[in-house]
Design a protein around this motif. Structure first.
Motif, PDB file in Angstrom:
ATOM      1  N   GLN A 129      -7.828  -2.810 -10.929  1.00  0.00           N
ATOM      2  CA  GLN A 129      -8.499  -1.777 -10.144  1.00  0.00           C
ATOM      3  C   GLN A 129      -7.706  -0.467 -10.148  1.00  0.00           C
ATOM      4  O   GLN A 129      -6.492  -0.452 -10.269  1.00  0.00           O
TER       5      GLN A 129
ATOM      6  N   ARG B 263     -11.552   0.049  -6.148  1.00  0.00           N
ATOM      7  CA  ARG B 263     -11.101  -1.299  -5.809  1.00  0.00           C
ATOM      8  C   ARG B 263     -12.165  -2.269  -6.279  1.00  0.00           C
ATOM      9  O   ARG B 263     -13.337  -1.905  -6.435  1.00  0.00           O
TER      10      ARG B 263
ATOM     11  N   VAL C 177     -14.288  -1.847 -10.769  1.00  0.00           N
ATOM     12  CA  VAL C 177     -12.869  -1.757 -10.401  1.00  0.00           C
ATOM     13  C   VAL C 177     -12.353  -0.317 -10.389  1.00  0.00           C
ATOM     14  O   VAL C 177     -11.145  -0.108 -10.335  1.00  0.00           O
TER      15      VAL C 177
END
Length: 300
Positions: free
Chosen positions: A102, A245, A242
């Motif tokens: 991420q 997050r 990603v």
């Protein structure tokens, strides 16, 4: 000294021919006759994939499946796979795999074609020989865990064996990624490499990655799962976005909220539109997935 003694014992077994079939039977907890007389038949079936296609499975008969489970729990689970192989591991999910990548500048995804069928009997036998089993014991282990010269997708032993056999490939990837300050994970047949450097030499990274993949008998799938995404594009890893997050896509989150809202109205009797398409159990599954995604869990 303990490690030295173990190493010397391993060398002694290797040059002496390795562990025997008798030792294998004792380790698994069955007789030699039981080990050698198992029916090795499989039945073919298929299950639906997310793409709409069907995944072909070779499912062992009940007796063979029971023996494979013994091999899995009494032998294979005590062996070590690479820490960056995140698939098929208790307590590690596709969400954990996605979190590793991420908020990166570049995300590279490479999917392997026919992952289990590409792992041949010779590769499995070589692995068992390498960890100290004698020729006859390794050959018998291969008979019990492979089918039609490869790992059968549908056998309980195949996922763990795939990680064990790919150990050296994972090491080579991790060494390359350490050298170029990259992040690497492999979730079954899904290889992901990411970098926080915008100017990473993607062409060189891909060349190295493809060379490693092919040297271990695998082929990359040059389809929609083979891509390079930068931070201004949607970056997907094992089904999750990603970019900032790991999370469900925006469309999927909106759909889930809408379904929950319609479900709530329907239960209250104040909704006259189309009935929710998810059962209570399915909706709870999606809620559990979202809760798992929202948790902050890192892989060591």
């Amino acid at each position: 000294m303990t490690l030295l003694f173990r190493f010397l014992a391993w060398l002694s077994r290797l040059f002496a021919g390795g562990r025997t079939v008798k030792e294998l039977a004792a380790r698994i907890g069955v007789s030699i006759d039981e080990l050698k007389s198992v029916d090795l038949s499989y039945r073919q079936t298929s299950i639906p994939k997310k793409s709409g296609k069907r995944r072909k499975l070779n499912v062992p008969n009940d007796d063979l499946k029971a023996m494979q489970r013994r091999i899995l729990h009494r032998l294979l689970k005590k062996l070590r796979s690479h820490g960056l192989a995140t698939g098929f591991k208790p307590g590690v999910s596709f969400v954990d795999n996605a979190r590793c990548h991420q908020a990166q500048a570049v995300v590279i995804r490479i999917d392997l074609v026919d992952f289990f069928p590409s792992i041949k009997r010779s590769m499995v036998q070589h692995y068992f020989r390498k960890i100290g089993w004698g020729r006859q014991a390794a050959k018998l282990l291969c008979k019990l865990t492979t089918h039609n010269d490869s790992l059968p997708q549908g056998a309980p032993t195949s996922p763990m064996i795939s990680n064990l056999v790919c150990f050296l490939m994972d090491i080579r990837f991790s060494l390359i990624c350490d050298e170029y300050d990259l992040i690497y994970t492999r979730y079954a047949d899904d290889i992901t490499i990411s970098s926080h450097h915008e100017n990473v030499d993607v062409h060189h990274v891909l060349s190295e990655a493809l060379r490693i993949i092919r040297s271990y008998g695998f082929q990359p799938h040059f389809g929609k799962k083979f891509d390079v995404r930068r931070s201004h594009q949607r970056q997907m890893v094992t089904g999750l976005v990603v970019n900032e997050r790991a999370n469900l896509t925006r469309e999927k989150r909106r759909w889930l909220r809408a379904v929950q809202h319609r479900k709530k109205l329907a239960q209250a009797g104040g909704y006259l539109g189309p009935r929710p398409t998810l059962t209570d159990e399915q909706l709870e599954g999606w809620r559990s997935l979202q809760n798992m995604i929202d948790q902050t869990v890192d892989i060591d």
